[in-house]
Design an enzyme around this catalytic site. Structure first.
Site, PDB file in Angstrom:
ATOM      1  N   LYS A  49     -20.151   3.526  -7.366  1.00 58.90           N
ATOM      2  CA  LYS A  49     -19.560   1.980  -7.713  1.00 58.90           C
ATOM      3  C   LYS A  49     -19.550   1.968  -9.155  1.00 58.90           C
ATOM      4  O   LYS A  49     -20.138   2.382  -9.907  1.00 58.90           O
ATOM      5  CB  LYS A  49     -20.452   0.999  -7.226  1.00 58.90           C
ATOM      6  CG  LYS A  49     -20.581   1.210  -5.521  1.00 58.90           C
ATOM      7  CD  LYS A  49     -19.293   1.055  -4.933  1.00 58.90           C
ATOM      8  CE  LYS A  49     -19.589   1.061  -3.323  1.00 58.90           C
ATOM      9  NZ  LYS A  49     -20.271  -0.020  -2.859  1.00 58.90           N
ATOM     10  N   GLY A  56     -22.534   5.006  12.747  1.00 56.19           N
ATOM     11  CA  GLY A  56     -22.120   4.036  13.564  1.00 56.19           C
ATOM     12  C   GLY A  56     -20.609   4.046  13.957  1.00 56.19           C
ATOM     13  O   GLY A  56     -20.482   4.225  15.306  1.00 56.19           O
ATOM     14  N   GLU A  60     -27.021   7.714   1.583  1.00 61.62           N
ATOM     15  CA  GLU A  60     -26.119   8.811   1.235  1.00 61.62           C
ATOM     16  C   GLU A  60     -26.558   9.754   0.121  1.00 61.62           C
ATOM     17  O   GLU A  60     -27.186   9.152  -1.085  1.00 61.62           O
ATOM     18  CB  GLU A  60     -24.671   8.301   0.739  1.00 61.62           C
ATOM     19  CG  GLU A  60     -24.202   7.565   1.837  1.00 61.62           C
ATOM     20  CD  GLU A  60     -22.584   7.053   1.307  1.00 61.62           C
ATOM     21  OE1 GLU A  60     -21.913   7.928   1.311  1.00 61.62           O
ATOM     22  OE2 GLU A  60     -22.404   5.956   1.187  1.00 61.62           O
ATOM     23  N   ARG A  88       0.760  -1.271  -0.068  1.00 64.93           N
ATOM     24  CA  ARG A  88      -0.004  -0.005  -0.073  1.00 64.93           C
ATOM     25  C   ARG A  88       0.863   1.177   0.117  1.00 64.93           C
ATOM     26  O   ARG A  88       0.623   2.199   0.539  1.00 64.93           O
ATOM     27  CB  ARG A  88      -0.906   0.017   1.292  1.00 64.93           C
ATOM     28  CG  ARG A  88      -2.204  -1.170   0.961  1.00 64.93           C
ATOM     29  CD  ARG A  88      -2.829  -1.026   2.233  1.00 64.93           C
ATOM     30  NE  ARG A  88      -2.349  -1.421   3.581  1.00 64.93           N
ATOM     31  CZ  ARG A  88      -2.897  -1.166   4.740  1.00 64.93           C
ATOM     32  NH1 ARG A  88      -4.030  -0.463   4.885  1.00 64.93           N
ATOM     33  NH2 ARG A  88      -1.901  -1.284   5.790  1.00 64.93           N
ATOM     34  N   LEU A  93       1.399   3.625  -2.213  1.00 66.20           N
ATOM     35  CA  LEU A  93       0.696   4.704  -2.751  1.00 66.20           C
ATOM     36  C   LEU A  93      -0.321   5.345  -1.905  1.00 66.20           C
ATOM     37  O   LEU A  93      -0.553   6.376  -1.838  1.00 66.20           O
ATOM     38  CB  LEU A  93      -0.049   4.283  -4.048  1.00 66.20           C
ATOM     39  CG  LEU A  93      -0.513   5.358  -5.010  1.00 66.20           C
ATOM     40  CD1 LEU A  93       0.587   6.595  -5.337  1.00 66.20           C
ATOM     41  CD2 LEU A  93      -1.248   5.064  -6.263  1.00 66.20           C
ATOM     42  N   HIS A 107     -16.767  11.816   3.236  1.00 61.92           N
ATOM     43  CA  HIS A 107     -15.646  11.543   2.510  1.00 61.92           C
ATOM     44  C   HIS A 107     -14.749  12.622   2.252  1.00 61.92           C
ATOM     45  O   HIS A 107     -13.643  12.591   1.495  1.00 61.92           O
ATOM     46  CB  HIS A 107     -16.091  10.764   1.166  1.00 61.92           C
ATOM     47  CG  HIS A 107     -16.666   9.514   1.502  1.00 61.92           C
ATOM     48  ND1 HIS A 107     -18.180   9.415   1.416  1.00 61.92           N
ATOM     49  CD2 HIS A 107     -16.333   8.231   1.556  1.00 61.92           C
ATOM     50  CE1 HIS A 107     -18.512   8.197   1.878  1.00 61.92           C
ATOM     51  NE2 HIS A 107     -17.460   7.425   1.942  1.00 61.92           N
ATOM     52  N   CYS A 160     -22.485   8.672   5.947  1.00 61.05           N
ATOM     53  CA  CYS A 160     -21.742   7.406   5.787  1.00 61.05           C
ATOM     54  C   CYS A 160     -21.084   7.432   7.322  1.00 61.05           C
ATOM     55  O   CYS A 160     -21.289   8.436   8.284  1.00 61.05           O
ATOM     56  CB  CYS A 160     -20.935   7.092   4.979  1.00 61.05           C
ATOM     57  SG  CYS A 160     -20.409   5.435   4.732  1.00 61.05           S
ATOM     58  N   ARG A 213      -8.422   4.957  -0.046  1.00 61.64           N
ATOM     59  CA  ARG A 213      -9.231   3.957   0.760  1.00 61.64           C
ATOM     60  C   ARG A 213      -9.112   2.663   0.400  1.00 61.64           C
ATOM     61  O   ARG A 213      -9.393   2.165  -0.896  1.00 61.64           O
ATOM     62  CB  ARG A 213     -10.525   4.196   0.909  1.00 61.64           C
ATOM     63  CG  ARG A 213     -11.586   3.295   1.437  1.00 61.64           C
ATOM     64  CD  ARG A 213     -11.310   3.303   3.040  1.00 61.64           C
ATOM     65  NE  ARG A 213     -12.502   2.564   3.757  1.00 61.64           N
ATOM     66  CZ  ARG A 213     -12.358   1.803   4.762  1.00 61.64           C
ATOM     67  NH1 ARG A 213     -11.404   1.993   5.271  1.00 61.64           N
ATOM     68  NH2 ARG A 213     -13.596   1.254   5.270  1.00 61.64           N
TER      69      ARG A 213
END
EC number: 2.1.1.14
Length: 762
Positions: free
Chosen positions: A116, A436, A669, A16, A18, A698, A730, A519
């Site tokens: 997505k 949450g 969202e 990871r 980057l 975000h 979120c 992420r």
């Protein structure tokens, strides 16, 4: 000779690298030169790992998102991000995140919408189109990658998103028809191809996954127009499709004026013969024979059984590749030193999938005898998995067989339940809560790491986590939130945490996959039948509830999300695995209720994510996913309030199925779309309560009270105000406390303002 190639490779780095370079840059700890140097190192490592292929993909590497890269390359920059003082990198990250490191004081730029990528868990930055949209070419970054690859002795195959898929993925505004922009976009694509050809490149890969979706006659005709225009360039185009079958677009795809066609032969294996029959004799056929979406070893001998006749027919016109880009799987299985050895031999990550391709290529080009030992080892691993007693559990299958319609229904209808719940909870109008999770600080991660490494005893670890939970509850009470949560300090990930406590799951150490930007997620691996050996959350949540007189939500992840965010076994239907998970979650829900928890949230963040790309297949999927949620949620009494949460969900086309979940409260969202996602409720009378997200978690920006009030007023035009909740869009896990506290304070103030307005109006 069969050509062996790849469609794309993970870009985050095996460790990871980057991700960490990006986050240091965003935090101001390093400069752009350091970021670009690390990116260059990752790019070169990717080329090295693919050195044994006949072509190496370039253009698949990105600092944040390849769709955003195309928007920048074609000059499609929304007006709010245009500033003459910006560097290219500043503008790039402001589009992606709403802020770049150089403008920490800016609080008002709304980041571009994110959603997505088809039916995967990868998120892309949505292109925006309006009547003023123009395109201009800036291909220097891509050409630089090509030159670098060629200078190091590689044979680059540039990867582009096709013009039709790019337009289809975008968000039209001002009622503009994306197809009306094709005439403006095509000259830029043509010039790009000309420039790539001038670099000495022979083949270019143009991805058109939109061809596996249902296209109208207008879009189908647009493909003819687009590729006739691009055929003016003499570079060879490999038209690439993946994620499904072509169906009614098969003839279209095979007849377009391109030099080759790639077919997803994992999900679209049934179409191989038909494509062979339709494909002109001068075209290359690339077959995606290795699953680019999952991590199980391929049965190489079985692949060769049907692939060898194809190779004899096509000869040099056959190419083989993964089914899609390997972006969706981890980098290298060899990094895994703690995986169970038996299960590890069943797996293949991106690097190993390229090894599998090499074996297949050698078998086709030199004969099976040339790779006999490799094929034998592969067969032993595949057979080991099929025969393992760890995979199949009779008691789990017996439990699933006893499920009846009674398990899927609440005792009473919503209107009866909500009266009991309101009386018990006594919440104000516009009740405030969160989704949450709260910030996962370095201290929290350190506690988990020290416990796993044996530096903390179980008692010491539990006491430390309880202190974090107590602090989180106290902060929420000080903020004035109405419904609290325990903050999920004990959880590394909303799916992995549950998988670690369920039988049938295993986990990697370094199996990270990019979700968006920096992420990354590390999906659990479901290798066998799933069951719950013990309670998973009850102790933590009941402890948190003991600290406050306010209602506190029990937080669970739903069965569909656990399924869709895991690497799922491929030896039985996904619906069957989902039912097994649902039964396990149902047991947890029941014990939370028995422990006195009156609100239980079962997150189904990924329900829509798994929706088939073709509408004709939606009904079957929605039927078993809705039933899985109802199975896990509906074993409680009427007075227990069931919540759920969904991410990036455009509900217009599945709103009736969302209603069938029968959750008492759903949070979604909506902030990046300015509540436009709530248009779904204009024509559908949603019966239950809803919490539309009022700020974008975000982005590091702090939302203004006035903006949140405006968003809630927009929501109140579509839904009754007594059914509206107030929450972020979120969870807050990835944010810092210094960002979270002012944002939530403003959110609570927004709810209070609305209550005062309603009180004054009354």
């Amino acid at each position: 000779m069969t050509t062996v190639h790849n469609l794309g490779f993970p870009r985050i780095g095996g460790k990871r690298q980057l991700k960490f370079a990006l986050e240091k840059f965003w935090q101001g700890d390093t400069d752009s030169q350091a970021l670009e140097q690390q990116a260059q190192t990752c790019f070169e490592e990717n080329l090295r790992l693919q050195a044994n292929l006949d072509f190496q993909p370039v253009g698949d590497f990105s600092l944040y998102d390849h769709v955003l890269d195309h928007s920048v390359m074609f000059g499609n920059i929304p007006e709010r991000f245009v500033s003459e003082s910006d560097t290219d990198l500043q503008r790039y990250f402001r589009i992606a995140r709403g802020r770049s490191p150089q403008d920490e004081e800016q609080q008002h730029t709304c980041a571009a919408e994110m959603t997505k990528w088809f039916d995967t868990n990868y998120h892309y930055i949505v292109p925006e189109f309006d009547k003023q949209t123009e395109f201009s070419l800036n291909d220097k970054p891509l050409l630089k990658q090509i030159h670098q690859a060629r200078s190091q002795g590689y044979t680059p195959k540039p990867v582009l998103i096709g013009p039709l898929t790019y337009l289809l993925l975008g968000k039209p505004k001002d009622e503009v028809d994306p197809l009306s922009l094709l005439d403006k976009l095509l000259p830029q694509y043509l010039q790009l191809l000309i420039n790539i050809e001038r670099c000495g490149v022979e083949w270019v890969q143009i991805d058109e996954p939109a061809l596996v979706t249902e296209l109208s006659p207008e879009w189908q005709q647009a493909y003819h127009v687009a590729y006739q225009a691009l055929a003016k360039c003499h570079i060879r185009i490999l038209l690439t499709t993946y994620f499904g079958t072509l169906q009614q677009n098969l003839k279209l795809a095979t007849q377009l004026p391109v030099a080759g066609l790639h077919l997803d032969a994992v999900r679209g294996h049934s179409e191989v013969k038909q494509v062979l029959a339709c494909l002109p004799s001068d075209k290359v056929l690339s077959l995606g024979v290795i699953d680019g979406r999952n991590i199980w070893k391929t049965d190489l001998s079985a692949i060769l059984d049907w692939l060898e006749p194809v190779a004899r027919e096509l000869k040099q016109r056959l190419w083989i590749a993964p089914s899609c880009s390997l972006l969706h799987v981890p980098v290298d299985l060899d990094s895994e030193t703690q995986l169970d050895p038996e299960i590890k031999r069943w797996l293949a990550f991106a690097t190993q999938k390229l090894d599998e391709l090499k074996i297949l290529g050698d078998a086709l080009n030199k004969g099976r005898d040339a790779v006999a030992s490799e094929l034998k080892a592969n067969q032993q691993a595949v057979d080991s998995r099929r025969q393992s007693e760890r995979v199949h559990k009779a008691h789990v299958k017996q439990a699933v067989s006893t499920i009846t319609d009674r398990h899927l229904r609440r005792q009473s209808t919503f209107d009866k339940r909500i009266r009991l719940q309101k009386q018990a909870l006594n919440l104000p109008l516009y009740p405030t809560t969160t989704i949450g999770s709260f910030p996962q600080t370095s201290d929290i991660r350190g506690l988990r790491r020290n416990y796993k490494q044996g530096h903390l005893s179980l008692t010491e670890y539990e006491q430390a986590i309880k202190a974090v939970i107590a602090d989180c509850v106290d902060k929420q009470e000080q903020l004035g939130l109405d419904v609290l949560v325990h903050g999920e300090a004990e959880r590394n990930d909303m799916v992995e945490y549950f998988g670690e406590q369920l039988d049938g799951f295993t986990f990697s150490q370094f199996g990270w996959v990019q979700s968006y930007g920096s992420r990354c997620v590390k999906p659990p691996i479901i290798y066998g039948d799933v069951s719950r050996p013990k309670p998973m959350t009850v102790d933590w949540i009941t402890y948190a509830q003991s600290l406050t007189n306010k209602p506190l939500k029990g937080m669970l992840t739903g069965p569909v999300t656990i399924l869709n965010w895991s690497f799922v076994r491929d030896d039985q239907p996904r619906a069957e695995t989902c039912r097994q998970i649902a039964l396990a979650i149902r047991e947890e829900v029941t014990e939370l209720e028995q422990a006195g928890i009156g609100i239980i949230q079962i997150d189904e963040a990924a329900l829509r994510e798994g929706l088939p790309l073709r509408r004709a297949e939606w009904s079957e999927y929605l039927n078993w996913t809705v039933n899985a949620f109802r199975l896990c949620a509906n074993g409680v009494d009427d007075g227990t309030q069931i919540h759920t949460h969904m991410c990036y969900s455009q509900f217009n086309d599945i709103i009736e199925s969302i209603a069938l979940l029968d959750a008492d409260v759903i949070s979604i969202e909506t902030s990046r779309s300015d509540m436009q996602l709530l248009d779904a409720f204009n024509d559908f009378s949603y019966p239950n309560e809803i919490g539309p997200g009022v700020y974008d978690i975000h982005s590091p920006n702090t939302p203004e009270v006035e903006n949140m009030v405006d968003l809630l007023q927009q929501a109140a035009k579509r839904l009754p105000e007594d059914k509206l909740w107030v929450n972020p869009d979120c969870g807050l896990k990835t944010r810092r406390w210094e960002e979270v506290l002012p944002a939530l304070r403003n959110m609570v103030d927004a709810a209070r303002q609305l209550r005062q307005q309603e009180s004054a109006a009354a």
